[in-house]
Write a protein that holds these residues in place. Sequence first.
Motif, PDB file in Angstrom:
ATOM      1  N   THR A   6       0.830  -1.201   0.000  1.00  0.00           N
ATOM      2  CA  THR A   6       0.000   0.000   0.000  1.00  0.00           C
ATOM      3  C   THR A   6       0.865   1.251   0.000  1.00  0.00           C
ATOM      4  O   THR A   6       0.592   2.208  -0.743  1.00  0.00           O
ATOM      5  N   GLU A   7       1.924   1.240   0.827  1.00  0.00           N
ATOM      6  CA  GLU A   7       2.837   2.383   0.856  1.00  0.00           C
ATOM      7  C   GLU A   7       3.503   2.579  -0.502  1.00  0.00           C
ATOM      8  O   GLU A   7       3.654   3.701  -0.975  1.00  0.00           O
ATOM      9  N   GLY A   8       3.881   1.479  -1.130  1.00  0.00           N
ATOM     10  CA  GLY A   8       4.507   1.547  -2.454  1.00  0.00           C
ATOM     11  C   GLY A   8       3.567   2.105  -3.498  1.00  0.00           C
ATOM     12  O   GLY A   8       3.954   2.945  -4.332  1.00  0.00           O
ATOM     13  N   ILE A   9       2.321   1.646  -3.459  1.00  0.00           N
ATOM     14  CA  ILE A   9       1.319   2.138  -4.408  1.00  0.00           C
ATOM     15  C   ILE A   9       1.070   3.624  -4.181  1.00  0.00           C
ATOM     16  O   ILE A   9       1.008   4.410  -5.135  1.00  0.00           O
ATOM     17  N   THR A  10       0.952   4.021  -2.925  1.00  0.00           N
ATOM     18  CA  THR A  10       0.738   5.430  -2.593  1.00  0.00           C
ATOM     19  C   THR A  10       1.912   6.272  -3.084  1.00  0.00           C
ATOM     20  O   THR A  10       1.714   7.340  -3.679  1.00  0.00           O
ATOM     21  N   ALA A  60       3.983   5.539  -5.485  1.00  0.00           N
ATOM     22  CA  ALA A  60       3.947   5.567  -6.952  1.00  0.00           C
ATOM     23  C   ALA A  60       2.900   6.557  -7.453  1.00  0.00           C
ATOM     24  O   ALA A  60       3.146   7.298  -8.400  1.00  0.00           O
ATOM     25  N   LYS A  61       1.741   6.564  -6.789  1.00  0.00           N
ATOM     26  CA  LYS A  61       0.698   7.520  -7.180  1.00  0.00           C
ATOM     27  C   LYS A  61       1.172   8.955  -6.962  1.00  0.00           C
ATOM     28  O   LYS A  61       0.923   9.828  -7.783  1.00  0.00           O
ATOM     29  N   ASN A  62       1.838   9.166  -5.819  1.00  0.00           N
ATOM     30  CA  ASN A  62       2.345  10.509  -5.519  1.00  0.00           C
ATOM     31  C   ASN A  62       3.382  10.950  -6.545  1.00  0.00           C
ATOM     32  O   ASN A  62       3.394  12.107  -6.961  1.00  0.00           O
ATOM     33  N   VAL A  63       4.257  10.041  -6.930  1.00  0.00           N
ATOM     34  CA  VAL A  63       5.268  10.378  -7.932  1.00  0.00           C
ATOM     35  C   VAL A  63       4.589  10.711  -9.248  1.00  0.00           C
ATOM     36  O   VAL A  63       4.923  11.698  -9.905  1.00  0.00           O
ATOM     37  N   THR A  64       3.615   9.893  -9.626  1.00  0.00           N
ATOM     38  CA  THR A  64       2.890  10.134 -10.873  1.00  0.00           C
ATOM     39  C   THR A  64       2.153  11.459 -10.802  1.00  0.00           C
ATOM     40  O   THR A  64       2.213  12.265 -11.733  1.00  0.00           O
ATOM     41  N   SER A  65       1.466  11.678  -9.680  1.00  0.00           N
ATOM     42  CA  SER A  65       0.738  12.936  -9.510  1.00  0.00           C
ATOM     43  C   SER A  65       1.703  14.112  -9.548  1.00  0.00           C
ATOM     44  O   SER A  65       1.438  15.127 -10.182  1.00  0.00           O
ATOM     45  N   SER A  66       2.812  13.960  -8.842  1.00  0.00           N
ATOM     46  CA  SER A  66       3.812  15.024  -8.819  1.00  0.00           C
ATOM     47  C   SER A  66       4.323  15.304 -10.218  1.00  0.00           C
ATOM     48  O   SER A  66       4.463  16.464 -10.614  1.00  0.00           O
ATOM     49  N   THR A  67       4.616  14.263 -10.957  1.00  0.00           N
ATOM     50  CA  THR A  67       5.142  14.427 -12.314  1.00  0.00           C
ATOM     51  C   THR A  67       4.106  15.128 -13.193  1.00  0.00           C
ATOM     52  O   THR A  67       4.444  16.055 -13.942  1.00  0.00           O
ATOM     53  N   GLU A  68       2.863  14.678 -13.062  1.00  0.00           N
ATOM     54  CA  GLU A  68       1.798  15.314 -13.865  1.00  0.00           C
ATOM     55  C   GLU A  68       1.635  16.786 -13.468  1.00  0.00           C
ATOM     56  O   GLU A  68       1.478  17.645 -14.329  1.00  0.00           O
ATOM     57  N   GLU A  69       1.685  17.031 -12.170  1.00  0.00           N
ATOM     58  CA  GLU A  69       1.568  18.420 -11.689  1.00  0.00           C
ATOM     59  C   GLU A  69       2.753  19.260 -12.171  1.00  0.00           C
ATOM     60  O   GLU A  69       2.579  20.408 -12.578  1.00  0.00           O
TER      61      GLU A  69
END
Length: 120
Positions: free
Chosen positions: A72-76, A78-87
């Motif tokens: 779950t921490e890994g998925i979170t 990864a989502k944060n990195v993706t969100s950050s990259t998109e942002e």
Amino acid sequence: MAVKKAGYIEKFLKKADKALQEGVKRADEALEDAVEFGTMTAKQAAQASKELRSQAKKERAELKKRGVKKITEGITAAKNVTSSTEEDLATLEKLGKLRKSGVITEKEFQAKKKKILGKI
């Protein structure tokens, strides 16, 4: 003398029979002790096995719980990195528009771009 010898043999046979009976009795007692000890050992082994199985189940559940948490921490992350990259990409687009419209200078744009791309 034949009578004495016959009596002596009879006594000897009685002593031998008595010794055999005592030996059989001792052997029976030893066998009973062994059976009792074996039963006790079997009960102890069953109890130890039950305790080990219980402990293994608890450890399995704990490992599963920790594994799920890490996933779950890994998925979170990864989502944060993706969100950050998109942002960050969206921010770069906005900065590009601000540069084109003259709100920020080329130097300011390049500085922000370098900072954002450094995070990606």
